[in-house]
Write an enzyme that holds these catalytic residues in place. Sequence first.
Site, PDB file in Angstrom:
ATOM      1  N   SER A  56      -4.922   6.769   5.242  1.00  0.00           N
ATOM      2  CA  SER A  56      -5.688   6.756   3.996  1.00  0.00           C
ATOM      3  C   SER A  56      -7.138   7.178   4.196  1.00  0.00           C
ATOM      4  CB  SER A  56      -5.633   5.362   3.362  1.00  0.00           C
ATOM      5  OG  SER A  56      -4.330   5.062   2.920  1.00  0.00           O
ATOM      6  N   GLY A 233      -1.915   6.285   0.843  1.00  0.00           N
ATOM      7  CA  GLY A 233      -2.245   7.622   1.310  1.00  0.00           C
ATOM      8  C   GLY A 233      -3.659   8.016   0.929  1.00  0.00           C
ATOM      9  N   GLY A 235      -6.969  10.460  -0.479  1.00  0.00           N
ATOM     10  CA  GLY A 235      -7.389  11.443  -1.469  1.00  0.00           C
ATOM     11  C   GLY A 235      -7.022  11.103  -2.901  1.00  0.00           C
ATOM     12  N   CYS A 260      -1.076   0.660  -2.993  1.00  0.00           N
ATOM     13  CA  CYS A 260      -2.308   1.450  -2.957  1.00  0.00           C
ATOM     14  C   CYS A 260      -2.132   2.782  -3.690  1.00  0.00           C
ATOM     15  CB  CYS A 260      -2.774   1.636  -1.516  1.00  0.00           C
ATOM     16  SG  CYS A 260      -4.524   2.061  -1.378  1.00  0.00           S
ATOM     17  N   GLN A 264      -0.996   3.973  -7.792  1.00  0.00           N
ATOM     18  CA  GLN A 264      -1.666   4.939  -8.657  1.00  0.00           C
ATOM     19  C   GLN A 264      -0.744   6.091  -9.056  1.00  0.00           C
ATOM     20  OE1 GLN A 264      -4.896   5.948  -6.070  1.00  0.00           O
ATOM     21  NE2 GLN A 264      -5.779   3.902  -6.141  1.00  0.00           N
ATOM     22  N   ASN A 302      -8.073  -0.442   0.808  1.00  0.00           N
ATOM     23  CA  ASN A 302      -8.622   0.839   1.247  1.00  0.00           C
ATOM     24  C   ASN A 302      -8.302   1.897   0.209  1.00  0.00           C
ATOM     25  OD1 ASN A 302      -9.557   3.110   2.525  1.00  0.00           O
ATOM     26  ND2 ASN A 302      -8.035   3.109   4.160  1.00  0.00           N
ATOM     27  N   GLY A 304     -10.312   4.678  -2.930  1.00  0.00           N
ATOM     28  CA  GLY A 304     -11.492   5.193  -3.622  1.00  0.00           C
ATOM     29  C   GLY A 304     -11.192   5.672  -5.022  1.00  0.00           C
ATOM     30  N   PHE A 305      -9.913   5.559  -5.446  1.00  0.00           N
ATOM     31  CA  PHE A 305      -9.507   5.907  -6.799  1.00  0.00           C
ATOM     32  C   PHE A 305      -8.888   4.673  -7.440  1.00  0.00           C
ATOM     33  CE2 PHE A 305      -9.823   9.855  -4.595  1.00  0.00           C
ATOM     34  CZ  PHE A 305     -10.228  10.784  -5.538  1.00  0.00           C
ATOM     35  N   HIS A 345      -3.166  -4.218   0.313  1.00  0.00           N
ATOM     36  CA  HIS A 345      -2.245  -4.024   1.432  1.00  0.00           C
ATOM     37  C   HIS A 345      -1.672  -5.355   1.922  1.00  0.00           C
ATOM     38  CE1 HIS A 345      -2.962   0.296   2.132  1.00  0.00           C
ATOM     39  NE2 HIS A 345      -4.153   0.021   1.620  1.00  0.00           N
ATOM     40  N   GLU A 347       0.559  -5.652   4.072  1.00  0.00           N
ATOM     41  CA  GLU A 347       0.886  -5.465   5.492  1.00  0.00           C
ATOM     42  C   GLU A 347      -0.340  -5.540   6.374  1.00  0.00           C
ATOM     43  OE1 GLU A 347      -0.833  -1.584   4.442  1.00  0.00           O
ATOM     44  OE2 GLU A 347       0.351  -3.078   3.399  1.00  0.00           O
TER      45      GLU A 347
END
Length: 369
Positions: A56, A233, A235, A260, A264, A302, A304-305, A345, A347
Amino acid sequence: MENRANANNTKNIAKIALEDGTVMKGEAFGHETTATGEIVFSTGMTGYVEGLTDPSFKGQILMSTYPLQGNYGVSDEWYQSGKIQVEGYIVREVCKDLPMHAPQKNLDEFLKEFKIPGISGIDTRDLTIKIREKGAMKCAITTEEVDDSELIAQAKNQLSIVDMDLVPQVSTKEIVSYGENSPQKVAIIDCGVKKNILEGFLKRDIDVVLFPYDTDYQTILDYDVNGLMVSCGPGNPERVTETIDTLQKIANRLPIFGICMGQQVIAKSFGAKIYKMRFGHRGANQPVKDLETGKVFITSQNHGFCIDANSFEDTPLKLTQINLNDNTPEGFSHEELPLHCIQYHPEAGPGPNDTDFRFDEFKEMMKNY
């Protein structure tokens, strides 16, 4: 105590430059090179190996807010993928000398192995404040002799992470199976899966079939799986159009779980909207509230979107969890289908284990479908 000293004690100058013209100098470690990426910060006293190898972080230059990194060495048992994924690493202080009982290598050797530049001696508190105020910015890092103006230009002229196709760079290129013919089998669409996610299923006696991000829905169904997960993942999730298309065709065929970016992408497939956050959530201490039970969990994150919570109104999706720091969506479910997603997360390792039971919930969902 006997120490294993780093062979190169020479202090070489390194620099970072931000798109706003800021230049900061420090000491170089890792590989001698120049790299670009979006600068982001992550909290946590431990976990630098897991963070550096987390897919990520592809396309990003990572800064650790905890001031000392590298103090317990590096072991490949902690890798979350096969290599370092970040473009560069920024720390306040790096530990290069390790006791003889420390694991395989030190942090400097680790970065050199994967040709990643590092810089220490940076005022990471000041830089964190700048990112919180101005948002994540384009950045360039060099451990070579590069003029300040040239480094600033490299920071400014790079492609925005919003416009980069990063998932194809980290996703598996072929279908891979894990497990030993267990009664249950889950398909994972790999947008940048972490090793701990695979282990989260395998230790629960669930076989895993890992698919490339652009796999069509019929190929997944042909493997006779009991459920589908979309992984985390790097971006912009809106650029993963192949995965979105697959989900639109398979959503009513299998129980679905997203983590994560997976959350989205699944939300996007049902018509929800995505936006880029100012500086994102990255670290091991994000509080999440479950709206149904009222319970609060401490989570590792983790991203950013984020999903626009208001865009749920015109979809069959129901918000189930929120972040207590900023009220952003942290989980949702479908009104009718066996589908549940989370932004954090479960995990996490190292990190809080409050939400590890999410894997158990999905196992039951697959069993009862």
